[in-house]
Design an enzyme around this catalytic site. Structure first.
Site, PDB file in Angstrom:
ATOM      1  N   HIS A 395      16.702   3.775 -46.258  1.00 19.08           N
ATOM      2  CA  HIS A 395      17.013   3.288 -44.793  1.00 19.08           C
ATOM      3  C   HIS A 395      17.894   4.195 -44.100  1.00 19.08           C
ATOM      4  O   HIS A 395      17.774   3.770 -42.891  1.00 19.08           O
ATOM      5  CB  HIS A 395      17.440   1.661 -45.162  1.00 19.08           C
ATOM      6  CG  HIS A 395      16.978   0.947 -44.081  1.00 19.08           C
ATOM      7  ND1 HIS A 395      16.790   1.477 -42.727  1.00 19.08           N
ATOM      8  CD2 HIS A 395      16.900  -0.390 -43.854  1.00 19.08           C
ATOM      9  CE1 HIS A 395      16.551   0.340 -41.854  1.00 19.08           C
ATOM     10  NE2 HIS A 395      16.600  -0.638 -42.364  1.00 19.08           N
ATOM     11  N   TYR A 511      19.585 -13.399 -38.358  1.00 18.78           N
ATOM     12  CA  TYR A 511      19.471 -12.028 -37.755  1.00 18.78           C
ATOM     13  C   TYR A 511      17.953 -11.600 -37.691  1.00 18.78           C
ATOM     14  O   TYR A 511      17.346 -11.757 -38.520  1.00 18.78           O
ATOM     15  CB  TYR A 511      19.950 -11.104 -38.864  1.00 18.78           C
ATOM     16  CG  TYR A 511      19.937  -9.669 -38.897  1.00 18.78           C
ATOM     17  CD1 TYR A 511      21.348  -8.818 -38.556  1.00 18.78           C
ATOM     18  CD2 TYR A 511      18.898  -8.683 -38.653  1.00 18.78           C
ATOM     19  CE1 TYR A 511      21.451  -7.304 -38.439  1.00 18.78           C
ATOM     20  CE2 TYR A 511      18.963  -7.429 -38.435  1.00 18.78           C
ATOM     21  CZ  TYR A 511      20.151  -6.738 -38.203  1.00 18.78           C
ATOM     22  OH  TYR A 511      20.205  -5.390 -37.685  1.00 18.78           O
ATOM     23  N   THR A 524      19.011   0.181 -33.941  1.00 21.43           N
ATOM     24  CA  THR A 524      18.360  -1.316 -33.783  1.00 21.43           C
ATOM     25  C   THR A 524      19.774  -1.908 -32.969  1.00 21.43           C
ATOM     26  O   THR A 524      21.013  -1.676 -32.897  1.00 21.43           O
ATOM     27  CB  THR A 524      18.134  -2.030 -35.154  1.00 21.43           C
ATOM     28  OG1 THR A 524      19.494  -1.679 -36.099  1.00 21.43           O
ATOM     29  CG2 THR A 524      17.240  -1.155 -35.731  1.00 21.43           C
TER      30      THR A 524
END
Length: 711
Positions: A395, A511, A524
């Site tokens: 990630h 979230y 993001t």
């Protein structure tokens, strides 16, 4: 006046003397300089004009289908300055910088976001902390942050990558890595080597276009460009473990691939004669690996478990056991490979006749056996013996939409451009003259094997604790939701709030991931979906005395609030990245802030994300309705919470990927999936009842009108 000889010998000042250069030469040079200057001026003028245009975000706040005249003019100007056929990176220099919100606005929005989660006493204490921070420390921290925003291309992204991902010392398997699935209903061939051959070849085509910048840039509304920086590190990239922090190593074009099968590592060259291997040639190589019956070397079988366990033991082992000799050569081959391919020996995939097949498929992609994925690679391509595929993604280097873009291209290329023979093999002649794949060599000491086993046991404990539910919601989809004149994402987020409350009997900090790629190097931002409006709607749904008309009014208010928050997050006015960066500045300066410490320690018990469909032109789902992707998912973020990923597929399907932990008695992924189903249908019923009422009222009006005409 220097002599002619001097003019010839002083090379650094050849044009100062009129005697050295003719009039015609001076005229040509002047024209060239003027033309070059004018050309550079026009380039920069176009670039900064486009940057100024792209800094306007008013269009995103306008109601769907009600575009103002000013926005139409703005869009026309953006199209005019964008050029006819821009390349992937054409807009990078014209993207605006991510703005730093004001501290007052951020704190105001933060307090608003936590109000429904705190009682009066807790909220008062939070207000006191927030106001103390605003009056004492905030101004100084904000000045440093603004200063950083002037020289950094993005004031968030480098710190986000470093502190959220690379400095973490816990395992990245499950906790950080995520996965993406294959087509849901279609498997174009059941030959493992053939499917892998086509998919790898399609990836090589994608990489070549990526390196040349030939992919069309992604654009919102088909016009507003999004940042493409993250795509640069898609291939030839590995996360390298370190003692205090990891690093992301990205190399230039590499010509080999590493394949893992039954505990052995093989190196496969991807080029021959200056070209990519053809799909049929790749199939041959992969079949040779599948046919190989050699045994793993001592310590080789579970070696990749080092990448699944804690980072510190892996970093120390890498330095001690893999810094010289054959181990270094083999590790370098893995870390420099284009990507990693795992040829699994157990079939997976969605099977409607088999219970929990999607759950097993997801867990295989997320963690596998804990030693058959190289979790440090930018991505691991996973191939199953029944022809199914999938990817596990590290990630730190990029977010899900980046890999999703590549995956959409690869799936479409595999099925609609490359294809297979009637027997299920790759098309093209079989080249038997290729040299066989090369086995990587290892000398793993018993001491190192003990470290590998410790990492494996640690990773297995994490993997075994993942409670997963893959759920296909096909009662309705985007088509029906849009007829209700509401955002599909807002609809689903409110359904998740209703499901969460029914599951846990309390509301929690939620979230939802939103992108900020309309800015240079954007990644993001967080949308805090549990709003006061959402809480009011959920309470009305659970109140037996509330009318459906009242519930529907509250739903529309909550949906509008959610959409507005999502838009603000996309346009740089989010809450969490600003507070995160203020916290990092405070740590650099040694400034203690109880407010920021408390904010950054709050757990996200419900973490959600939507997998977007970005290239709808690649597959005509009206013509090929079975060729739909299943999206992807991730592990639970909190020990006592849920991770929920969803993809809105076509007009009539929404796929949910739900994760939690078996070790927590209060969470149950399958039960939560049932709550989601019930919440979705309950909300849709509000619109159905409202539409039925409108139809009935319309019929009465028609009847009365006809009666008047009859009279």
């Amino acid at each position: 006046m220097p002599s002619r000889k001097t003019c010839h010998t002083i090379s650094i000042m050849p044009f100062l003397s009129r005697d050295c250069v003719s009039v015609q030469t001076r005229a040509v040079l002047s024209a060239m300089l003027f033309a070059t200057g004018l050309w550079l001026f026009l380039i920069y003028l176009l670039r900064y004009t486009l940057k100024a245009l792209l800094s306007y975000h008013g269009w995103i706040f306008e109601s769907h289908g009600k575009m103002s005249t000013s926005t139409k003019v703005w869009l026309s100007l953006v199209k005019m300055f964008s050029g006819r056929r821009p390349l992937l990176y054409s807009f990078q220099a014209s993207l605006p910088r991510l703005p730093v919100p004001s501290v007052d606005d951020t704190i105001k929005r933060y307090l608003e976001s936590v109000r429904p989660l705190l009682d009066n006493e807790q909220y008062t204490q939070m207000e006191i902390l927030a106001n103390d921070f605003k009056e004492t420390r905030a101004a100084r921290l904000q000045r440093y942050l603004i200063l950083k925003s002037w020289w950094a291309t993005n004031y968030v992204s480098d710190w986000w990558e470093e502190y959220i991902y690379l400095k973490g010392r816990s395992p990245i398997m499950v906790n950080s890595n995520f996965y993406i699935m294959d087509f849901l209903y279609v498997t174009p061939t059941h030959r493992q080597a053939a499917r892998a051959g086509n998919m790898v070849h399609a990836m090589l085509q994608y990489r070549r276009k990526l390196e040349r910048g030939e992919h069309a840039p992604l654009r919102a509304l088909g016009t507003v460009p999004l940042c493409s920086t993250q795509m640069e590190r898609m291939f030839n990239t590995t996360r390298i473990p370190g003692i205090e922090t990891d690093i992301v190593q990205h190399l230039t074009d590499r010509k080999h691939l590493i394949v893992y099968h039954k505990g052995r590592f093989f190196q496969v060259w991807l080029y021959t004669g200056g070209r990519h291997l053809l799909p049929s040639e790749l199939e041959t190589q992969f079949q040779r690996i599948l046919n190989d019956t050699s045994e793993p070397q001592p310590g080789e079988h579970k070696l990749a478990a080092l990448t699944a366990g804690d980072r510190l033991p892996w970093a120390r082992a890498r330095i001690k056991y893999f810094s010289q000799g054959v181990n270094k050569v083999s590790l370098d081959a893995i870390e420099s490979a284009a990507f990693f391919l795992a040829l699994d020996d157990e079939p997976e995939g969605y099977n409607p006749a088999k219970n929990n097949s999607l759950d097993s498929y997801a867990k295989s992609l997320l963690h596998g056996k804990c030693y058959d994925r190289w979790f440090d690679k930018s991505f691991t391509l996973i191939s199953y013996p029944n022809g199914k595929m999938g990817v596990n993604v590290e990630h730190s280097w990029a977010d899900a939409p980046i890999v999703g873009h590549m995956w959409e291209y690869v799936l479409a290329t595999d099925c609609f451009h490359l294809g297979y023979t009637e027997e299920g093999h790759c098309k093209g002649d079989v080249n038997r003259g290729l040299s066989f794949p090369t086995r990587l060599q290892w000398q793993i000491s018993e001491e190192c094997q003990d470290i590998v086993e410790t990492s494996y046991l640690s990773a297995k404990q994490i993997a075994d604790d993942v409670d997963f539910c893959g759920y296909l919601f096909n009662e309705f989809g985007k088509g029906l939701i849009k007829k209700c004149r509401t955002s599909p994402d807002a609809f689903i987020q409110l359904a998740l709030q209703l499901a969460q409350f029914r599951d846990q009997s309390v509301f929690c900090l939620t979230y939802e991931s939103s992108m900020t790629r309309m800015f240079r190097d954007g990644r993001t931002e967080t949308v805090r979906s549990c709003t006061s409006e959402a809480v009011a709607f959920v309470r009305a749904m659970e109140d037996t005395g509330a009318t459906n008309a009242h519930r529907l009014v509250l739903f529309r208010k909550a949906a509008e609030k959610h959409q507005n928050m999502y838009r603000m997050a996309m346009t740089g006015s989010g809450i969490d990245r600003h507070l995160f960066c203020l916290y990092i500045v405070s740590k650099y300066l040694g400034v203690d802030s109880p407010f920021l410490t408390k904010v950054l320690s709050e757990p996200w018990k419900l973490s959600t994300s939507q997998t977007p469909q970005q290239q709808l032109n690649l597959v005509d789902t009206n013509k090929f309705p079975k060729y739909v992707g299943a999206g992807g998912g991730f592990g639970p973020v909190a020990d006592d919470g849920y991770g929920v990923s969803y993809i809105i597929v076509g007009e009539n399907l929404i796929t949910f990927h739900i994760s939690s932990k078996f070790s927590n008695p209060k969470t149950d992924s399958h039960k939560f999936g049932q709550h989601i189903q019930k919440a979705m249908t309950d909300i849709q019923a509000l619109f159905k009842l409202d539409n039925d009422k409108k139809t009935e009222e319309h019929a009465k009006c028609v009847h009365l009108e006809n009666g008047k005409k009859h009279i």
